[in-house]
Scaffold this motif. Structure first.
Motif, mmCIF file in Angstrom:
data_model
loop_
_atom_site.group_PDB
_atom_site.id
_atom_site.type_symbol
_atom_site.label_atom_id
_atom_site.label_comp_id
_atom_site.label_asym_id
_atom_site.label_seq_id
_atom_site.Cartn_x
_atom_site.Cartn_y
_atom_site.Cartn_z
ATOM 1 N N THR A 137 -10.787 7.062 13.775
ATOM 2 C CA THR A 137 -10.305 6.429 12.164
ATOM 3 C C THR A 137 -11.727 6.437 11.569
ATOM 4 O O THR A 137 -12.809 6.299 12.325
ATOM 5 C CB THR A 137 -9.657 5.026 12.346
ATOM 6 O OG1 THR A 137 -10.603 4.120 13.149
ATOM 7 C CG2 THR A 137 -8.542 5.237 12.908
ATOM 8 N N PHE B 157 -2.308 5.982 9.447
ATOM 9 C CA PHE B 157 -3.620 5.142 9.105
ATOM 10 C C PHE B 157 -3.119 4.245 8.149
ATOM 11 O O PHE B 157 -2.308 4.461 7.225
ATOM 12 C CB PHE B 157 -4.603 6.015 8.499
ATOM 13 C CG PHE B 157 -5.183 7.188 9.618
ATOM 14 C CD1 PHE B 157 -6.133 6.863 10.479
ATOM 15 C CD2 PHE B 157 -4.335 8.324 9.695
ATOM 16 C CE1 PHE B 157 -6.558 7.521 11.371
ATOM 17 C CE2 PHE B 157 -4.971 9.279 10.716
ATOM 18 C CZ PHE B 157 -6.056 8.802 11.564
ATOM 19 N N LEU B 158 -4.122 3.121 8.045
ATOM 20 C CA LEU B 158 -3.685 2.211 7.024
ATOM 21 C C LEU B 158 -5.162 1.380 6.595
ATOM 22 O O LEU B 158 -6.055 1.511 7.767
ATOM 23 C CB LEU B 158 -2.716 1.067 7.398
ATOM 24 C CG LEU B 158 -3.249 0.251 8.615
ATOM 25 C CD1 LEU B 158 -2.551 -1.126 8.635
ATOM 26 C CD2 LEU B 158 -2.332 0.817 9.954
ATOM 27 N N PRO B 159 -5.386 1.046 5.428
ATOM 28 C CA PRO B 159 -6.572 0.354 5.441
ATOM 29 C C PRO B 159 -6.659 -1.254 6.111
ATOM 30 O O PRO B 159 -5.622 -2.113 5.647
ATOM 31 C CB PRO B 159 -6.716 0.183 3.546
ATOM 32 C CG PRO B 159 -5.156 0.215 3.392
ATOM 33 C CD PRO B 159 -4.604 0.980 4.332
ATOM 34 N N GLU B 160 -7.810 -1.632 6.931
ATOM 35 C CA GLU B 160 -7.568 -2.861 7.596
ATOM 36 C C GLU B 160 -7.690 -3.964 6.668
ATOM 37 O O GLU B 160 -7.285 -5.062 7.074
ATOM 38 C CB GLU B 160 -8.965 -2.607 8.812
ATOM 39 C CG GLU B 160 -8.476 -3.831 9.569
ATOM 40 C CD GLU B 160 -9.581 -3.717 10.792
ATOM 41 O OE1 GLU B 160 -9.679 -4.513 11.568
ATOM 42 O OE2 GLU B 160 -10.623 -2.909 10.583
ATOM 43 N N TYR C 115 0.927 -1.211 0.137
ATOM 44 C CA TYR C 115 -0.101 0.017 0.056
ATOM 45 C C TYR C 115 0.946 1.084 -0.127
ATOM 46 O O TYR C 115 1.753 1.364 1.055
ATOM 47 C CB TYR C 115 -0.981 -0.051 1.215
ATOM 48 C CG TYR C 115 -1.676 1.240 1.338
ATOM 49 C CD1 TYR C 115 -2.874 1.269 0.398
ATOM 50 C CD2 TYR C 115 -1.296 2.278 2.255
ATOM 51 C CE1 TYR C 115 -3.765 2.560 0.511
ATOM 52 C CE2 TYR C 115 -2.134 3.440 2.061
ATOM 53 C CZ TYR C 115 -3.386 3.655 1.524
ATOM 54 O OH TYR C 115 -4.211 4.745 1.187
ATOM 55 N N GLU D 214 -0.591 8.525 6.269
ATOM 56 C CA GLU D 214 -0.966 7.108 6.040
ATOM 57 C C GLU D 214 0.358 6.370 6.210
ATOM 58 O O GLU D 214 1.478 6.935 5.804
ATOM 59 C CB GLU D 214 -1.532 7.012 4.901
ATOM 60 C CG GLU D 214 -2.984 7.511 4.795
ATOM 61 C CD GLU D 214 -3.708 7.400 3.658
ATOM 62 O OE1 GLU D 214 -4.873 8.155 3.326
ATOM 63 O OE2 GLU D 214 -2.990 6.856 2.568
ATOM 64 N N TRP E 210 -10.693 1.631 8.368
ATOM 65 C CA TRP E 210 -9.305 2.125 8.449
ATOM 66 C C TRP E 210 -8.876 1.861 9.776
ATOM 67 O O TRP E 210 -9.709 2.038 10.972
ATOM 68 C CB TRP E 210 -9.175 3.518 8.237
ATOM 69 C CG TRP E 210 -9.025 3.820 6.617
ATOM 70 C CD1 TRP E 210 -10.185 3.659 6.136
ATOM 71 C CD2 TRP E 210 -8.174 3.977 5.614
ATOM 72 N NE1 TRP E 210 -10.118 3.921 4.561
ATOM 73 C CE2 TRP E 210 -8.758 4.021 4.464
ATOM 74 C CE3 TRP E 210 -6.780 4.250 5.923
ATOM 75 C CZ2 TRP E 210 -7.913 4.598 3.374
ATOM 76 C CZ3 TRP E 210 -6.161 4.222 4.660
ATOM 77 C CH2 TRP E 210 -6.701 4.297 3.410
ATOM 78 N N GLN F 14 -8.727 4.099 18.476
ATOM 79 C CA GLN F 14 -9.461 3.922 17.018
ATOM 80 C C GLN F 14 -10.622 4.976 16.848
ATOM 81 O O GLN F 14 -11.151 4.697 15.689
ATOM 82 C CB GLN F 14 -9.934 2.589 16.701
ATOM 83 C CG GLN F 14 -8.564 1.380 16.939
ATOM 84 C CD GLN F 14 -7.316 1.949 16.157
ATOM 85 O OE1 GLN F 14 -7.426 2.277 14.776
ATOM 86 N NE2 GLN F 14 -6.180 1.993 16.456
ATOM 87 N N GLN G 299 -15.032 1.145 0.043
ATOM 88 C CA GLN G 299 -14.275 0.964 1.044
ATOM 89 C C GLN G 299 -12.617 1.814 0.665
ATOM 90 O O GLN G 299 -12.230 2.218 1.454
ATOM 91 C CB GLN G 299 -13.819 -0.219 1.566
ATOM 92 C CG GLN G 299 -15.131 -0.805 2.228
ATOM 93 C CD GLN G 299 -14.855 -2.165 2.812
ATOM 94 O OE1 GLN G 299 -13.902 -2.784 2.645
ATOM 95 N NE2 GLN G 299 -15.379 -2.383 4.115
#
Length: 527
Positions: A275, A292-295, A249, A256, A279, A272, A372
């Motif tokens: 968020t 931050f990062l996409p879960e 990513y 991010e 995320w 969290q 998403q």
């Protein structure tokens, strides 16, 4: 010389002995790294090579905590190798498959000798010396076979070590703790409880019998090399959730995180609130940076996956009594174990596989959905003024199926992204490799779910022989979707026209709650 003076002299001389010039530290200092960060890098990588430590420092160049004097935590475990380890790992896999994950799956098979303790970075080499001294002291009396007795209760299953061999192992742990106290000024608490090797912990009570049957297939009397292993962990993230990155990513914003496959991310569940949905905010183990990062680019991992192995001491259990008397035990090489090549016990594997034969239900989550990644306004990003679809980004799908009401209904019934399609195919490929036989497929009427089922069946080579049964009863719109009414979903005719091999004969029973009254509807091709 008085006894007290002798002990003090030995303590000081031992410290001076291990504080000599370090062959690993000098190259790092020559590269221009400060002493405290070089020592931190060596401790974080297990003091293996200067190259690994320098790579760690380069990755952590933007780590805001790089200069913080936060030591690592260390613990000592006794770990099996060889045939016994293979049997235990087979039990781990089979118990997880049949009875879901429990607390024992969070760490490798082990007997805890000393609980976690802290040690300053410049004293880590003292721990290695303490491990060697403790091992050498009990090497001659270490039991040829460590007898393990199975114990079971409503929430615990494991092997207990009997008293006489346990006393020798406790002596080893106590000696290590005393040597660490002398050499490194660290307080270490050797395990005072009954020595045990946990097989399952905090499992569902109705799984107890199944777990016991699997455990009885293990033969702990097999020859085994037991190895004392010193591990470390980052004390800041002990109670955090651990994630493992599955995909690369690249950050779209400065707050991010950059992800590479295999990266571990520490996530504090209590932080969290800020968020967005889908995320999380976490700290990368590889870089030390937070963001931050996409879960959905990650999967759950165990904290022990991030532990660092430092040094080992192997007790050779394959050596007979005569060889010990001849003094061959003194020539053992301590370090990474090299267990004898023994074939896997076929009978134990067959016993594990034949323990319980039953049908299973595989629950699969849909792949990555396009909203998403691109947000709730994703449809506006890919629509022309006259209502036609175009592909503004490679992660958008190549095309959208035709809907009688037009493109607007995709807003609340989004498709998979390109990554989501890839995820679905990988899941199908994994099922194909596992040899699992699929007989029926049920899916939510949400487009993303029907697409996921289609791609999985394609990888299984079953897309023509198994029809997808669309079941509205498993559509979780009351929990995951916004709005007071159900979204408009594609009909069976529309799905079939779009190339989905859906069953037109399947009749579902859907229960929905409306005005505090349950309404039962029978499927007829529309919702």
């Amino acid at each position: 010389m008085a006894a007290g003076e002798t002990q003090l002299y030995a303590k000081v001389s031992n410290k001076l002995k291990v504080r000599g010039p370090s062959l690993l530290l000098e190259p790092l200092l020559g590269m221009g790294f400060p002493v405290h960060t070089a020592l931190k890098a060596l401790a974080a990588t297990g003091r293996k090579t200067a190259e690994e430590a320098s790579d760690w420092l380069r990755c952590h160049r933007n780590d805001p905590s790089l200069d913080d004097p936060i030591p690592q935590e260390y613990a000592l475990f006794l770990c099996p190798t060889g045939s016994l380890l293979e049997q235990l790992q087979e039990f781990w896999r089979e118990s997880k498959r049949q009875c879901t994950k429990n607390r024992a799956h969070e760490i490798f098979p082990h007997i805890t000798l000393c609980d976690f303790f802290t040690c300053e970075d410049h004293k880590v080499e003292c721990l290695y010396e303490a491990l060697k001294r403790a091992g050498d002291r009990v090497r001659g009396s270490f039991p040829l076979v460590v007898p393990l007795a199975l114990h079971s209760s409503i929430s615990y299953l494991g092997f207990f070590v009997s008293d006489s061999p346990a006393d020798v192992i406790r002596e080893f742990a106590t000696t290590f703790a005393m040597e660490v106290a002398v050499l490194a000024d660290c307080t270490v608490k050797p395990c005072a409880k009954q020595l045990h090797l946990t097989l399952a912990h905090k499992f569902y009570p109705h799984h107890q019998r199944t777990l016991e049957q699997l455990a009885r297939a293990i033969q702990p009397g097999h020859s085994c090399q037991w190895t004392a292993v010193l591990y470390s962990r980052d004390m800041r993230f002990v109670h955090y959730q651990t994630l493992r990155a599955l995909f690369q990513y690249k950050p779209q914003n400065e707050d991010e995180l950059t992800l590479s496959p295999g990266d571990y991310i520490f996530v504090d569940p209590t932080q969290q609130e800020e968020t967005s949905k889908g995320w999380v905010i976490g700290t990368s183990q590889r870089t030390g940076c937070r963001g931050f990062l996409p879960e959905n680019y990650t999967e759950q991992a165990n904290e022990s996956d991030t532990w660092v192995k430092h040094r080992t001491y192997t007790f050779n259990m394959a050596m007979d009594l005569a060889s010990r008397k001849d003094g061959e035990a003194s020539s053992r090489r301590n370090g990474e174990p090299h267990p004898p090549q023994t074939p896997r016990d076929v009978s134990s594997i067959q016993a594990l596989q034949a323990t319980i034969a039953r049908k299973s239900v595989l629950v699969v989550r849909h792949g990555e959905r396009v909203d998403q990644i691109f947000g709730k306004s994703w449809l506006q990003q890919c629509s022309t003024p006259d209502g036609k679809y175009y592909r503004p980004d490679l992660n958008f799908p190549c095309s959208l199926p035709r809907r009688s009401s037009g493109i607007k209904d995709f807003e609340n019934d989004p498709p998979l992204s390109s990554c989501g399609i890839f995820q679905s195919r990988i899941a199908g490929e994994a099922l194909l490799d596992s040899g699992i036989r699929i007989t029926s497929v049920f899916t939510s009427p949400a487009l993303r779910c029907v697409q996921t089922a289609k791609h999985i069946l394609e990888e299984l080579k079953l897309e023509k022989t198994i029809k997808i049964r669309v079941e509205p009863g498993i559509f979780e719109w009351t929990k995951w979707e916004s709005g007071k009414t159900t979204p408009t979903l594609m009909t069976l005719d529309e799905l079939q026209e779009a190339g989905f091999n859906v069953s037109m004969d399947y009749r579902f029973l859907l229960w929905v709650c409306a005005s505090a009254k349950k309404i039962k509807r029978k499927g007829n091709g529309s919702w």
